[in-house]
Design a protein around this motif. Structure first.
Motif, PDB file in Angstrom:
ATOM      1  N   UNK A 265       0.822  -1.204   0.000  1.00 51.40           N
ATOM      2  CA  UNK A 265       0.000   0.000   0.000  1.00 51.40           C
ATOM      3  C   UNK A 265       0.860   1.259   0.000  1.00 51.40           C
ATOM      4  N   UNK A 266       1.921   1.251   0.785  1.00 49.31           N
ATOM      5  CA  UNK A 266       2.816   2.421   0.835  1.00 49.31           C
ATOM      6  C   UNK A 266       3.511   2.636  -0.495  1.00 49.31           C
ATOM      7  N   UNK A 267       3.959   1.550  -1.124  1.00 47.33           N
ATOM      8  CA  UNK A 267       4.640   1.682  -2.408  1.00 47.33           C
ATOM      9  C   UNK A 267       3.690   2.182  -3.491  1.00 47.33           C
ATOM     10  N   UNK A 268       2.429   1.740  -3.439  1.00 48.17           N
ATOM     11  CA  UNK A 268       1.451   2.202  -4.428  1.00 48.17           C
ATOM     12  C   UNK A 268       1.141   3.674  -4.234  1.00 48.17           C
ATOM     13  N   UNK A 269       0.995   4.087  -2.972  1.00 49.35           N
ATOM     14  CA  UNK A 269       0.671   5.489  -2.682  1.00 49.35           C
ATOM     15  C   UNK A 269       1.876   6.392  -2.904  1.00 49.35           C
ATOM     16  N   UNK A 270       3.062   5.915  -2.575  1.00 47.85           N
ATOM     17  CA  UNK A 270       4.281   6.703  -2.749  1.00 47.85           C
ATOM     18  C   UNK A 270       4.641   7.567  -1.569  1.00 47.85           C
ATOM     19  N   UNK A 271       3.674   7.834  -0.670  1.00 47.94           N
ATOM     20  CA  UNK A 271       3.974   8.633   0.526  1.00 47.94           C
ATOM     21  C   UNK A 271       4.347   7.689   1.665  1.00 47.94           C
ATOM     22  N   UNK A 272       5.594   7.778   2.098  1.00 47.91           N
ATOM     23  CA  UNK A 272       6.076   6.876   3.143  1.00 47.91           C
ATOM     24  C   UNK A 272       6.642   7.721   4.269  1.00 47.91           C
ATOM     25  N   UNK A 273       5.942   7.681   5.420  1.00 47.09           N
ATOM     26  CA  UNK A 273       6.428   8.332   6.634  1.00 47.09           C
ATOM     27  C   UNK A 273       5.763   7.628   7.814  1.00 47.09           C
ATOM     28  N   UNK A 274       6.234   7.814   9.050  1.00 44.89           N
ATOM     29  CA  UNK A 274       5.738   7.024  10.195  1.00 44.89           C
ATOM     30  C   UNK A 274       4.228   7.052  10.371  1.00 44.89           C
ATOM     31  N   UNK A 275       3.612   8.227  10.263  1.00 49.39           N
ATOM     32  CA  UNK A 275       2.165   8.283  10.459  1.00 49.39           C
ATOM     33  C   UNK A 275       1.442   7.510   9.368  1.00 49.39           C
ATOM     34  N   UNK A 276       1.917   7.622   8.153  1.00 48.38           N
ATOM     35  CA  UNK A 276       1.299   6.908   7.037  1.00 48.38           C
ATOM     36  C   UNK A 276       1.485   5.401   7.194  1.00 48.38           C
ATOM     37  N   UNK A 277       2.614   5.002   7.727  1.00 47.11           N
ATOM     38  CA  UNK A 277       2.865   3.575   7.957  1.00 47.11           C
ATOM     39  C   UNK A 277       1.838   2.999   8.929  1.00 47.11           C
ATOM     40  N   UNK A 278       1.538   3.721  10.011  1.00 42.20           N
ATOM     41  CA  UNK A 278       0.554   3.245  10.993  1.00 42.20           C
ATOM     42  C   UNK A 278      -0.832   3.125  10.374  1.00 42.20           C
ATOM     43  N   UNK A 279      -1.225   4.130   9.570  1.00 42.46           N
ATOM     44  CA  UNK A 279      -2.536   4.073   8.926  1.00 42.46           C
ATOM     45  C   UNK A 279      -2.629   2.878   7.966  1.00 42.46           C
ATOM     46  N   UNK A 280      -1.588   2.683   7.160  1.00 42.71           N
ATOM     47  CA  UNK A 280      -1.603   1.575   6.207  1.00 42.71           C
ATOM     48  C   UNK A 280      -1.623   0.228   6.923  1.00 42.71           C
ATOM     49  N   UNK A 281      -0.934   0.159   8.061  1.00 47.58           N
ATOM     50  CA  UNK A 281      -0.907  -1.108   8.798  1.00 47.58           C
ATOM     51  C   UNK A 281      -2.278  -1.455   9.372  1.00 47.58           C
ATOM     52  N   UNK A 282      -3.009  -0.464   9.859  1.00 45.48           N
ATOM     53  CA  UNK A 282      -4.354  -0.725  10.376  1.00 45.48           C
ATOM     54  C   UNK A 282      -5.269  -1.239   9.270  1.00 45.48           C
ATOM     55  N   UNK A 283      -5.169  -0.633   8.080  1.00 40.75           N
ATOM     56  CA  UNK A 283      -5.989  -1.121   6.967  1.00 40.75           C
ATOM     57  C   UNK A 283      -5.582  -2.530   6.553  1.00 40.75           C
ATOM     58  N   UNK A 284      -4.302  -2.807   6.612  1.00 41.60           N
ATOM     59  CA  UNK A 284      -3.825  -4.132   6.224  1.00 41.60           C
ATOM     60  C   UNK A 284      -4.312  -5.207   7.183  1.00 41.60           C
ATOM     61  N   UNK A 285      -4.368  -4.894   8.452  1.00 42.93           N
ATOM     62  CA  UNK A 285      -4.870  -5.873   9.419  1.00 42.93           C
ATOM     63  C   UNK A 285      -6.337  -6.200   9.151  1.00 42.93           C
ATOM     64  N   UNK A 286      -7.124  -5.169   8.789  1.00 42.05           N
ATOM     65  CA  UNK A 286      -8.522  -5.426   8.426  1.00 42.05           C
ATOM     66  C   UNK A 286      -8.603  -6.277   7.164  1.00 42.05           C
ATOM     67  N   UNK A 287      -7.702  -6.017   6.231  1.00 46.56           N
ATOM     68  CA  UNK A 287      -7.690  -6.793   5.002  1.00 46.56           C
ATOM     69  C   UNK A 287      -7.334  -8.253   5.275  1.00 46.56           C
TER      70      UNK A 287
END
Length: 467
Positions: A216-238
């Motif tokens: 998800x981070x690689x697709x979005x291109x924006x990689x920073x700590x806050x974005x990592x936490x948001x992407x991880x929460x979505x990934x757990x739901x997935x």
């Protein structure tokens, strides 16, 4: 003239009276004759009855004599029987009751011996024929099942869209990679391999969540700590959604439809085993394989395959709950299946598949056989991988047992343990104590090569919103 008429009339009357008297005399004579004949007949009948009565008396006297003779003979026989019994008792040293009991015991012993010989012969034939039949059924079922031979690894390789993306993944002074590892608990390995990065973790669920997060981070291109936490929460739901899908796919693969009434919680928990391994063998794949084997063996034996298929598919479902409930996975899984509406046959087969309770049904025996066939086939399991995973799980358990600990990640193939604590409950001094205590417990309980680094992370955050 009048006198003459009177005389004529008187003569006529006398004549008539005479005739009447004669007639009466004749009638009387006839009646007397008849009476004499009747009397003679009655005399003759009386003589016959008297003679018959005499014969009856003679016969009665004869019967009485015979009865007396019979009674005398019966008495003599009784005396002779008593004398013979006494003689036998004196000769054998037994009473008649004892002799009767002895005869009965001898007959019972002979009957038991004959029955035992018959049973032994039947059992011998059953063992000889049954063993061959069992081998034939198992071999036929295994040959009909085209199972995949897979090797479970602890590393996932992810391809980058471009080489310069490695710099974004690492971040300034390694900020992004550190945040990624802290949030996901997975080692992110960025080396000189062009266009590739690797995710390393013994927990397949955690590793899958990290893979989806990084994609998800690689697709979005924006990689920073806050974005990592948001992407991880979505990934757990997935991952949760994928678990449900994996459970439904497993049901369809073995031929159990949603109309068969399996509880949604059972399906979801079954799907989580997609990311769990046992001695290097994928547990969900093992369950699907066992369900096919059990159903085929049940069909060969003429047993209803449906309960056998369900029991074999669910027999290791307790492994998805072993971190939540104490006890063996067989009994835990059986109780979980019972609570969610599975039949008594299925619950018993799950509980008995490791022999912790006696298998009392055909379904339980077939589940045991299918489990053994799937686990024992060549290449199915590897002890070394399971031992490695157990050591890392124990590392996390030791650290998680301390108060104030929120997350624990065993990383770097077990060479490092990162412990996240609550800053409001654990101060800096207590964090150092936790690190020392965890290191001491690891030294005392585990065997490991080299050294293990214990890192306790105490991080404080302050968040406000400008509106």
């Amino acid at each position: 003239m009048g006198i003459a008429q009177n005389t004529g009339t008187g003569s006529s009357l006398l004549l008539a009276a005479g005739i009447l008297i004669v007639a009466l005399g004749l009638v009387l004579v006839a009646a007397l004759r008849m009476l004499r004949q009747r009397r003679a007949e009655l005399d003759r009948r009386e003589e016959r009855l008297t003679a018959e009565l005499q014969r009856l008396h003679l016969h009665e006297d004869e019967l009485a004599a015979r009865a007396a003779e019979s009674e005398r003979i019966r008495g003599e026989l009784a005396e002779q029987s008593a004398a013979s019994r006494l003689l036998l008792e004196r000769t054998a040293g037994l009473t008649s009751a004892q002799a009767r009991d002895e005869v009965v015991r001898a007959a019972e012993a002979e009957a038991r011996r004959e029955a035992a010989l018959t049973v032994r012969e039947i059992e011998r034939r059953a063992v000889v024929e049954g063993e061959g039949r069992a081998r034939e059924i198992i071999a036929s079922s295994v040959q009909r099942l085209a199972a995949e031979h897979t090797a479970e690894t602890v590393v996932t390789t992810l391809r980058l869209p471009s080489e310069d993306m490695k710099g974004r993944v690492i971040g300034r002074e390694g900020r992004n990679i550190r945040a990624f590892e802290a949030v996901t608990g997975v080692n992110l390995i960025v080396d000189d391999t062009p266009g590739l990065v690797q995710l390393s973790c013994f927990d397949p669920v955690r590793r899958e969540s990290a893979r989806l997060t990084l994609e998800s981070l690689l697709t979005d291109g924006r990689i920073h700590p806050a974005r990592i936490e948001e992407a991880h929460e979505r990934s757990r739901s997935e991952v949760e959604r994928l678990c449900v899908r994996a459970g439904e796919d497993a049901l369809l693969t073995v031929g159990i439809g949603t109309a068969d009434g399996m509880a949604p919680e059972l399906v979801r928990t079954l799907g989580t085993l997609r990311y769990r391994t046992s001695y290097g063998q994928n547990v969900l794949g093992h369950l699907v394989e066992s369900a096919h084997l059990a159903a085929m063996m049940a069909a060969e034996l003429g047993v209803d395959p449906e309960p056998v298929r369900r029991a074999a598919l669910l027999h290791d479902i307790g492994k998805a709950l072993s971190h939540e409930v104490a006890g063996s996975h067989a009994l835990t899984g059986a109780e979980f299946a019972r609570r969610h509406g599975e039949s008594a046959e299925v619950v018993h087969a799950i509980a008995a598949h490791h022999g912790e309770i006696e298998a009392k049904t055909v379904e339980a025996v077939l589940t045991q056989a299918a489990d053994a066939c799937s686990a024992g086939r060549p290449g199915a399991r590897k002890e070394s991988v399971e031992a490695y995973v157990r050591r890392l799980e124990r590392l996390e358990e030791i650290a998680r047992a301390h108060d104030g600990v929120t997350k624990v990640y065993a990383m770097q193939a077990g060479r490092e343990v990162r412990v996240m604590v609550q800053p409001e409950k654990v101060d800096d001094l207590r964090a150092q104590e936790i690190a020392r205590e965890v290191a001491r417990q690891v030294r005392e309980e585990l065997t490991y090569p080299g050294q293990i680094r214990i890192t306790v992370v105490r991080e404080s955050r302050a968040t406000e919103f400008a509106r």
